[in-house]
Design an enzyme around this catalytic site. Structure first.
Site, mmCIF file in Angstrom:
data_model
loop_
_atom_site.group_PDB
_atom_site.id
_atom_site.type_symbol
_atom_site.label_atom_id
_atom_site.label_comp_id
_atom_site.label_asym_id
_atom_site.label_seq_id
_atom_site.Cartn_x
_atom_site.Cartn_y
_atom_site.Cartn_z
ATOM 1 N N GLY A 52 1.129 -12.031 8.118
ATOM 2 C CA GLY A 52 0.943 -10.607 7.804
ATOM 3 C C GLY A 52 -0.486 -10.376 7.319
ATOM 4 N N GLY A 89 -2.207 -7.668 6.852
ATOM 5 C CA GLY A 89 -2.491 -6.323 6.364
ATOM 6 C C GLY A 89 -3.303 -6.398 5.076
ATOM 7 C CB SER A 90 -4.073 -3.949 2.355
ATOM 8 O OG SER A 90 -3.815 -2.895 3.166
ATOM 9 C CG ASN A 125 5.995 -2.114 -1.657
ATOM 10 O OD1 ASN A 125 5.822 -2.524 -2.803
ATOM 11 N ND2 ASN A 125 5.180 -1.261 -1.063
ATOM 12 C CE LYS A 180 5.050 -2.822 -6.265
ATOM 13 N NZ LYS A 180 4.603 -3.584 -5.122
ATOM 14 C CG ASN A 228 7.490 1.003 -4.667
ATOM 15 O OD1 ASN A 228 7.669 -0.194 -4.765
ATOM 16 N ND2 ASN A 228 6.276 1.513 -4.654
ATOM 17 C CB SER A 252 2.477 1.984 0.651
ATOM 18 O OG SER A 252 3.634 2.074 -0.157
ATOM 19 C CD GLU A 264 7.009 -1.393 2.982
ATOM 20 O OE1 GLU A 264 6.862 -2.561 3.384
ATOM 21 O OE2 GLU A 264 6.549 -0.985 1.900
HETATM 22 O O1 PAF Z 1 3.711 1.820 -2.788
HETATM 23 C C1 PAF Z 1 2.731 2.213 -3.440
HETATM 24 O O2 PAF Z 1 1.864 2.925 -2.956
HETATM 25 C C2 PAF Z 1 2.568 1.762 -4.880
HETATM 26 O O3 PAF Z 1 3.508 0.756 -5.135
HETATM 27 C C3 PAF Z 1 2.651 2.880 -5.936
HETATM 28 C C4 PAF Z 1 2.980 2.310 -7.274
HETATM 29 C C5 PAF Z 1 3.626 3.958 -5.574
HETATM 30 C C6 PAF Z 1 1.272 3.463 -6.159
HETATM 31 O O4 PAF Z 1 0.686 4.062 -5.093
#
Ligand code: PAF
Length: 314
Positions: free
Chosen positions: A20, A22-23, A114, A196, A200, A268, A280
């Site tokens: 992967g 990506g960033s 994520n 987390k 999100n 994201s 996602e």
């Molecule tokens: O998914 C994201 O972009 C990040 O986890 C968050 C915390 C929402 C900040 O942009």
């Protein structure tokens, strides 16, 4: 990139392969020592016809920009000692499956996705393998093609998802720590992933629907109308899923603290939507909705956000 060197603590050749590019993958490759890290290409690389490496400009959090060149793992190369999987949540299971032939059965695999659900799916599919999950607050983005920026300094927690991963935890943390990024061992990684997930679930869908930076949701009527119900649903599902669940008010406080701290950032999910990429959502509000249905918890707000995002994105 740090100087070439063998990753202390990992067995075998000490090489780290990243699946992967990506960033997030480029962020870690940018900090790990030259010569220890490779990218696993999407398609097999032919030494005769293909580029042997990925080259990009990397802007570390501090210090000057650098040009980083990370070789691709060739099919004929020695097997790596650690696999980091930094694919999008929805691609993870297939990506791991397609590349397991170049990963020894006792090589630790660390999943950086994520949301929730895809990590557990990988651990359930290969329960004998040492599978770990990472939860990170590092922020990276790619403002232009060929350029990766370490935009927000955070921390990373790594913990075991399968029984055999437990004995690999210390060496994985040491190896990832050679990047200079802050990495902790976390026995209760499920709780970290949930913490987390909450953030999100409370930010990403709203920013994508409203097409606004994170901080702007806080005063928007659509957010204000739904946030309390959303946090109630999250609290109930979390309670059914893990031991140390959080109350609804704390969930809202945490969401809003992050939205304020990252007020000008594009989430994201908003970014995926803008670029026409698959989001996602199935692993964020969609996961909470699925778990809610399984647990007999009503989850209309998570379901509504999931449906709205699916209508907007491919
Ligand atoms: O998914 C994201 O972009 C990040 O986890 C968050 C915390 C929402 C900040 O942009």
């Amino acid at each position: 990139m740090a100087e070439a060197g063998k990753n202390q603590g990992l067995s075998g050749n000490g090489r780290i392969a990243i699946l992967g590019a990506g960033s997030m993958g480029q962020l870690w490759a940018g900090y790990l020592a030259t010569g220890t890290v490779t990218f696993i290409p999407r398609h097999e690389v032919s030494p005769e016809t293909d580029q042997p490496a990925l080259t990009y400009t990397f802007q570390p959090f501090e210090g000057p920009e650098e040009v980083v060149t990370v070789p691709y793992l060739l099919a004929t190369a020695a097997r790596p000692s650690l696999l980091m999987v930094t694919t999008k949540a929805g691609d993870t299971l297939d990506a791991v499956e397609s590349n397991l032939h170049c990963i020894s059965p006792d090589t630790p695999i660390v999943l950086f996705q994520n949301g929730m659900g895809c990590q557990q799916a990988v651990a359930e599919r290969w329960p004998q393998r040492p599978i770990l999950a990472a939860s990170t607050t590092e922020g990276a983005n790619r403002p232009a093609p060929g350029c990766t920026v370490h935009a927000g300094k955070g921390e990373t927690w790594v913990g075991p998802l399968t029984t055999s991963a437990t004995t690999h935890l210390a060496q994985v943390v040491t190896a990832l720590g050679t990047s200079g990024l802050t990495v902790h061992a976390e026995q209760d990684i499920q709780r970290r992933l949930w913490e987390k997930l909450i953030i999100n679930a409370g930010i990403n869908a709203f920013t994508a629907i409203l097409d606004c930076p994170n901080g702007d949701i806080l005063t928007d009527p659509f957010y204000l109308e739904h946030i309390d119900e959303l946090c109630d649903e999250i609290a109930k599902v979390m309670k059914g899923d893990i031991e140390k669940a959080l109350p609804s008010v704390t969930i809202r406080e945490r969401i809003e603290m992050t939205a304020r701290k990252t007020a000008r950032n594009t989430s994201s999910m908003r970014s995926d939507r803008r670029l026409g990429r698959r989001t996602e959502i199935d692993f964020i509000n969609g996961y909470i909705a699925r778990r809610g249905h399984e647990l007999g918890v009503d989850v209309p707000t998570n379901q509504m956000l999931t449906n709205r995002i699916k209508q907007l994105s491919p």
